[in-house]
Design an enzyme around this catalytic site. Structure first.
Site, PDB file in Angstrom:
ATOM      1  N   ASN A  94       0.895  -1.146  -0.022  1.00  0.00           N
ATOM      2  CA  ASN A  94       0.126   0.227  -0.045  1.00  0.00           C
ATOM      3  C   ASN A  94       0.997   1.187   0.095  1.00  0.00           C
ATOM      4  OD1 ASN A  94      -1.671   2.135   1.146  1.00  0.00           O
ATOM      5  ND2 ASN A  94      -3.288   0.772   1.456  1.00  0.00           N
TER       6      ASN A  94
ATOM      7  N   HIS B  77      -3.342   0.639  -3.868  1.00  0.00           N
ATOM      8  CA  HIS B  77      -3.235  -0.272  -2.486  1.00  0.00           C
ATOM      9  C   HIS B  77      -2.528  -1.433  -2.843  1.00  0.00           C
ATOM     10  CE1 HIS B  77      -7.836   0.601  -1.298  1.00  0.00           C
ATOM     11  NE2 HIS B  77      -7.279   1.487  -1.607  1.00  0.00           N
TER      12      HIS B  77
ATOM     13  N   GLU C 279      -2.483  -4.783  -3.310  1.00  0.00           N
ATOM     14  CA  GLU C 279      -2.754  -5.668  -4.499  1.00  0.00           C
ATOM     15  C   GLU C 279      -2.523  -5.076  -5.801  1.00  0.00           C
ATOM     16  OE1 GLU C 279      -5.571  -6.736  -0.661  1.00  0.00           O
ATOM     17  OE2 GLU C 279      -4.707  -5.073  -1.726  1.00  0.00           O
TER      18      GLU C 279
ATOM     19  N   SER D  78      -7.367  -8.949   4.352  1.00  0.00           N
ATOM     20  CA  SER D  78      -8.630  -9.120   3.405  1.00  0.00           C
ATOM     21  C   SER D  78      -8.808  -8.154   2.323  1.00  0.00           C
ATOM     22  CB  SER D  78      -9.846  -9.380   4.260  1.00  0.00           C
ATOM     23  OG  SER D  78     -10.952  -9.779   3.473  1.00  0.00           O
TER      24      SER D  78
ATOM     25  N   CYS E 169     -10.320  -5.301  -0.050  1.00  0.00           N
ATOM     26  CA  CYS E 169     -11.423  -4.268  -0.101  1.00  0.00           C
ATOM     27  C   CYS E 169     -12.186  -4.701  -1.611  1.00  0.00           C
ATOM     28  CB  CYS E 169     -11.015  -2.738  -0.114  1.00  0.00           C
ATOM     29  SG  CYS E 169     -10.115  -2.242  -1.426  1.00  0.00           S
TER      30      CYS E 169
ATOM     31  N   CYS F  29     -10.083  -3.950  -4.801  1.00  0.00           N
ATOM     32  CA  CYS F  29      -8.906  -4.932  -4.889  1.00  0.00           C
ATOM     33  C   CYS F  29      -9.598  -6.209  -5.329  1.00  0.00           C
ATOM     34  CB  CYS F  29      -7.725  -5.213  -3.680  1.00  0.00           C
ATOM     35  SG  CYS F  29      -6.963  -3.528  -3.559  1.00  0.00           S
TER      36      CYS F  29
ATOM     37  N   ASP G 289      -8.157   5.299   4.712  1.00  0.00           N
ATOM     38  CA  ASP G 289      -7.870   4.036   3.776  1.00  0.00           C
ATOM     39  C   ASP G 289      -8.841   3.381   3.548  1.00  0.00           C
ATOM     40  OD1 ASP G 289      -5.603   2.616   2.408  1.00  0.00           O
ATOM     41  OD2 ASP G 289      -6.230   1.147   3.703  1.00  0.00           O
TER      42      ASP G 289
END
Length: 147
Positions: free
Chosen positions: A42, A53, A55, A78, A80, A83, A143
């Site tokens: 991130n 982010h 990912e 996990s 969002c 992503c 975020d």
């Protein structure tokens, strides 16, 4: 590589992000053969880019692939909606999640839509995010879009 070995790459990225003053979420994209394609973290704070982010960073660093079938996205937290959409859009087949205690994103939705999800509930990932959220609640809320 085992899911834990792949997660170690994402944790390295999360720790690097924290050291840079950013949000400690790391990710990595592995090919169907287990080869590391890209890794990232991130970088919303560091780059001033709300779309960066963990990912997304790993995906971008992997470069263009002829297919994403059989690939594995590994993330310390996990994912969002943003992503998760990336994972579905490009047909990434597998997702390894470090933890979802501090934030439960859309990994269940991904599983319902054909992505093989492995949730590790890794204590290091939980501690990393718990400490960050306690020290930076405003930044964390920004975020996740709850500012």
């Amino acid at each position: 590589m085992t899911p834990q070995e792949m997660l170690a790459v994402a944790v390295e990225e999360a720790l690097a992000g924290r050291a840079e003053g950013g949000i400690p979420i790391g990710a990595a994209l592995f090919g169907a053969d287990g080869r590391l394609l890209g890794r990232g973290r991130n970088r919303r704070v560091q780059d001033g880019d709300a779309s960066m982010h963990g990912e997304t960073s790993a995906f971008r660093n992997a470069g263009r692939q002829p297919t994403y079938r059989g690939t594995t996205m590994v993330t310390t937290l996990s994912p969002c909606w943003y992503c998760s959409g990336l994972i579905r859009q490009f047909g990434i087949s597998n997702l390894v999640v470090g933890e979802s205690r501090t934030f439960t994103g859309q990994h269940e939705w991904l599983a319902e839509n054909g992505v093989r999800v492995t949730l590790l509930d890794d204590p290091e990932c939980v501690t990393l995010m718990t400490e960050f959220i306690a020290a930076n609640p405003a930044l964390w809320n920004e975020d996740i879009g709850e500012d």
